[in-house]
Design a protein around this motif. Sequence first.
Motif, PDB file in Angstrom:
ATOM      1  N   VAL A  29      72.665  22.709  57.804  1.00 54.72           N
ATOM      2  CA  VAL A  29      73.365  23.347  56.689  1.00 54.72           C
ATOM      3  C   VAL A  29      73.554  24.832  56.969  1.00 54.72           C
ATOM      4  O   VAL A  29      74.601  25.404  56.651  1.00 54.72           O
ATOM      5  CB  VAL A  29      72.588  23.138  55.375  1.00 54.72           C
ATOM      6  N   SER A  30      72.556  25.458  57.582  1.00 55.48           N
ATOM      7  CA  SER A  30      72.661  26.904  57.830  1.00 55.48           C
ATOM      8  C   SER A  30      73.808  27.224  58.776  1.00 55.48           C
ATOM      9  O   SER A  30      74.597  28.152  58.528  1.00 55.48           O
ATOM     10  CB  SER A  30      71.342  27.437  58.395  1.00 55.48           C
ATOM     11  N   ARG A  31      73.925  26.445  59.860  1.00 55.92           N
ATOM     12  CA  ARG A  31      75.028  26.696  60.802  1.00 55.92           C
ATOM     13  C   ARG A  31      76.362  26.302  60.186  1.00 55.92           C
ATOM     14  O   ARG A  31      77.389  26.922  60.462  1.00 55.92           O
ATOM     15  CB  ARG A  31      74.786  25.939  62.111  1.00 55.92           C
TER      16      ARG A  31
ATOM     17  N   LEU B  16      81.604  28.070  57.689  1.00 58.84           N
ATOM     18  CA  LEU B  16      82.460  28.113  56.500  1.00 58.84           C
ATOM     19  C   LEU B  16      82.506  29.496  55.862  1.00 58.84           C
ATOM     20  O   LEU B  16      83.236  29.696  54.887  1.00 58.84           O
ATOM     21  CB  LEU B  16      81.977  27.094  55.471  1.00 58.84           C
ATOM     22  N   SER B  17      81.704  30.422  56.406  1.00 54.58           N
ATOM     23  CA  SER B  17      81.615  31.801  55.869  1.00 54.58           C
ATOM     24  C   SER B  17      81.159  31.807  54.414  1.00 54.58           C
ATOM     25  O   SER B  17      81.703  32.533  53.569  1.00 54.58           O
ATOM     26  CB  SER B  17      82.975  32.519  56.012  1.00 54.58           C
ATOM     27  N   ILE B  18      80.162  30.995  54.125  1.00 57.37           N
ATOM     28  CA  ILE B  18      79.572  30.954  52.794  1.00 57.37           C
ATOM     29  C   ILE B  18      78.058  30.980  52.947  1.00 57.37           C
ATOM     30  O   ILE B  18      77.530  30.882  54.052  1.00 57.37           O
ATOM     31  CB  ILE B  18      80.007  29.699  51.998  1.00 57.37           C
ATOM     32  N   SER B  19      77.349  31.109  51.823  1.00 60.23           N
ATOM     33  CA  SER B  19      75.896  31.125  51.871  1.00 60.23           C
ATOM     34  C   SER B  19      75.346  29.713  52.069  1.00 60.23           C
ATOM     35  O   SER B  19      76.033  28.718  51.795  1.00 60.23           O
ATOM     36  CB  SER B  19      75.329  31.714  50.583  1.00 60.23           C
ATOM     37  N   GLN B  20      74.102  29.627  52.529  1.00 62.24           N
ATOM     38  CA  GLN B  20      73.486  28.319  52.715  1.00 62.24           C
ATOM     39  C   GLN B  20      73.355  27.553  51.397  1.00 62.24           C
ATOM     40  O   GLN B  20      73.649  26.348  51.361  1.00 62.24           O
ATOM     41  CB  GLN B  20      72.124  28.468  53.400  1.00 62.24           C
ATOM     42  N   PRO B  21      72.933  28.219  50.295  1.00 67.73           N
ATOM     43  CA  PRO B  21      72.873  27.486  49.018  1.00 67.73           C
ATOM     44  C   PRO B  21      74.231  26.942  48.594  1.00 67.73           C
ATOM     45  O   PRO B  21      74.321  25.834  48.050  1.00 67.73           O
ATOM     46  CB  PRO B  21      72.364  28.542  48.036  1.00 67.73           C
ATOM     47  N   ALA B  22      75.311  27.718  48.860  1.00 67.95           N
ATOM     48  CA  ALA B  22      76.647  27.249  48.485  1.00 67.95           C
ATOM     49  C   ALA B  22      77.040  26.021  49.305  1.00 67.95           C
ATOM     50  O   ALA B  22      77.647  25.081  48.786  1.00 67.95           O
ATOM     51  CB  ALA B  22      77.667  28.365  48.693  1.00 67.95           C
ATOM     52  N   ALA B  23      76.676  26.010  50.596  1.00 72.61           N
ATOM     53  CA  ALA B  23      76.968  24.846  51.434  1.00 72.61           C
ATOM     54  C   ALA B  23      76.183  23.633  50.964  1.00 72.61           C
ATOM     55  O   ALA B  23      76.709  22.514  50.899  1.00 72.61           O
ATOM     56  CB  ALA B  23      76.652  25.160  52.896  1.00 72.61           C
ATOM     57  N   SER B  24      74.897  23.830  50.627  1.00 73.23           N
ATOM     58  CA  SER B  24      74.071  22.727  50.129  1.00 73.23           C
ATOM     59  C   SER B  24      74.637  22.165  48.834  1.00 73.23           C
ATOM     60  O   SER B  24      74.652  20.934  48.620  1.00 73.23           O
ATOM     61  CB  SER B  24      72.636  23.212  49.906  1.00 73.23           C
ATOM     62  N   LYS B  25      75.151  23.061  47.980  1.00 76.14           N
ATOM     63  CA  LYS B  25      75.716  22.604  46.709  1.00 76.14           C
ATOM     64  C   LYS B  25      76.976  21.774  46.937  1.00 76.14           C
ATOM     65  O   LYS B  25      77.200  20.767  46.250  1.00 76.14           O
ATOM     66  CB  LYS B  25      76.029  23.809  45.823  1.00 76.14           C
ATOM     67  N   LEU B  26      77.792  22.162  47.899  1.00 71.49           N
ATOM     68  CA  LEU B  26      79.007  21.392  48.184  1.00 71.49           C
ATOM     69  C   LEU B  26      78.656  19.979  48.641  1.00 71.49           C
ATOM     70  O   LEU B  26      79.304  18.999  48.235  1.00 71.49           O
ATOM     71  CB  LEU B  26      79.832  22.104  49.274  1.00 71.49           C
ATOM     72  N   ILE B  27      77.628  19.851  49.473  1.00 71.68           N
ATOM     73  CA  ILE B  27      77.210  18.523  49.929  1.00 71.68           C
ATOM     74  C   ILE B  27      76.647  17.715  48.768  1.00 71.68           C
ATOM     75  O   ILE B  27      76.959  16.517  48.605  1.00 71.68           O
ATOM     76  CB  ILE B  27      76.163  18.650  51.053  1.00 71.68           C
ATOM     77  N   ALA B  28      75.831  18.352  47.966  1.00 73.46           N
ATOM     78  CA  ALA B  28      75.217  17.638  46.834  1.00 73.46           C
ATOM     79  C   ALA B  28      76.266  17.157  45.842  1.00 73.46           C
ATOM     80  O   ALA B  28      76.225  16.006  45.373  1.00 73.46           O
ATOM     81  CB  ALA B  28      74.207  18.550  46.140  1.00 73.46           C
ATOM     82  N   THR B  29      77.237  18.011  45.519  1.00 72.31           N
ATOM     83  CA  THR B  29      78.268  17.596  44.560  1.00 72.31           C
ATOM     84  C   THR B  29      79.199  16.547  45.166  1.00 72.31           C
ATOM     85  O   THR B  29      79.718  15.694  44.444  1.00 72.31           O
ATOM     86  CB  THR B  29      79.100  18.820  44.107  1.00 72.31           C
ATOM     87  N   LEU B  30      79.385  16.585  46.496  1.00 73.54           N
ATOM     88  CA  LEU B  30      80.202  15.549  47.130  1.00 73.54           C
ATOM     89  C   LEU B  30      79.507  14.199  47.001  1.00 73.54           C
ATOM     90  O   LEU B  30      80.158  13.174  46.729  1.00 73.54           O
ATOM     91  CB  LEU B  30      80.447  15.891  48.606  1.00 73.54           C
TER      92      LEU B  30
END
Length: 305
Positions: A21-23, A28-42
């Motif tokens: 998620v960090s990489r 995606l040029s976003i924060s790690q929490p934002a990336a985790s949230k995108l996966i969770a909501t998907l």
Amino acid sequence: MREPSLRQFEALMAVVEAGSVSRAAERLSISQPAASKLIATLEDDTEMQLFDRASGRLVATEQGMRLYHEANRVFGGVGQLIRAVEAIRRENRGQLRVGVMPGLSGGFIVRAVRAFRERFPDAFISVDTRSSQFLADWMVSGRLDVAILVTRLDHPTISTRPVHSKPMVCLLPIGHPLAAKARITPKDLDGEPFIAFARASLTRNRVDAVFERAGLRPDIRIEAATAPNVCEFVAGGMGVTVVDPLVSEGVKGRVEMRPFDPATSFEFHTSWPSHSRNSKLVSAFVEEVTRAAAISAWEEDSYRL
């Protein structure tokens, strides 16, 4: 089920390809929490478990990988659309597909393209370097708008104009004793290690004929298929040669050049479709090719490149 967003699918692809998620967040040029949230909501929106969570890492499940491959196919199609948009834009501002033989792919073609770009700064130009036979085939099949060849292309749909160069010259390694002479003759080169073009080439035939008329034969030590290689061997101190000046510009400053007697001319040929879709651009480029051939990058008082 709610409809997922494209951004969620981008996050899915980034995590699978980046491995974490960090990489993925960096990609995606976003924060790690934002990336985790995108996966969770998907996962919530699709009502599928797309990743297994083990030891703090996300590992795609079978469903996750199937969705990844579908997303990759769709985004690949988007990429094709973007490339199509760029191609259409190029068509609107004009594009020219140029083919040039290896020997003329240096300073000569740079001069022609630079002058053409000054006249048509918005035009898109692609330059492909291939042997004359390849370029002739591509010209006839419509893959090129202009081709610069070593031989004349005789075809009912193709127009051709000769490109006149300066007479052929003799190249010598820097400091060679023959550099003291103002002009070089076949007799001067008798016994000198000679760098020759391949046997089937027009240049080889032309040079051999000059030596034969003088009752001599060059002492060939190395043969090379392309003009850049022939010239580089001379620059490397391995022998002398006789070439068209246009093909020798790549060794400027690294060889001695002298006029060769008897004067021996060489012709290249510019070819283009008789009924070109880019007739204005093609005509202008052919003009610049002719001008570029008339400009000598080596013609100085010392005749040194």
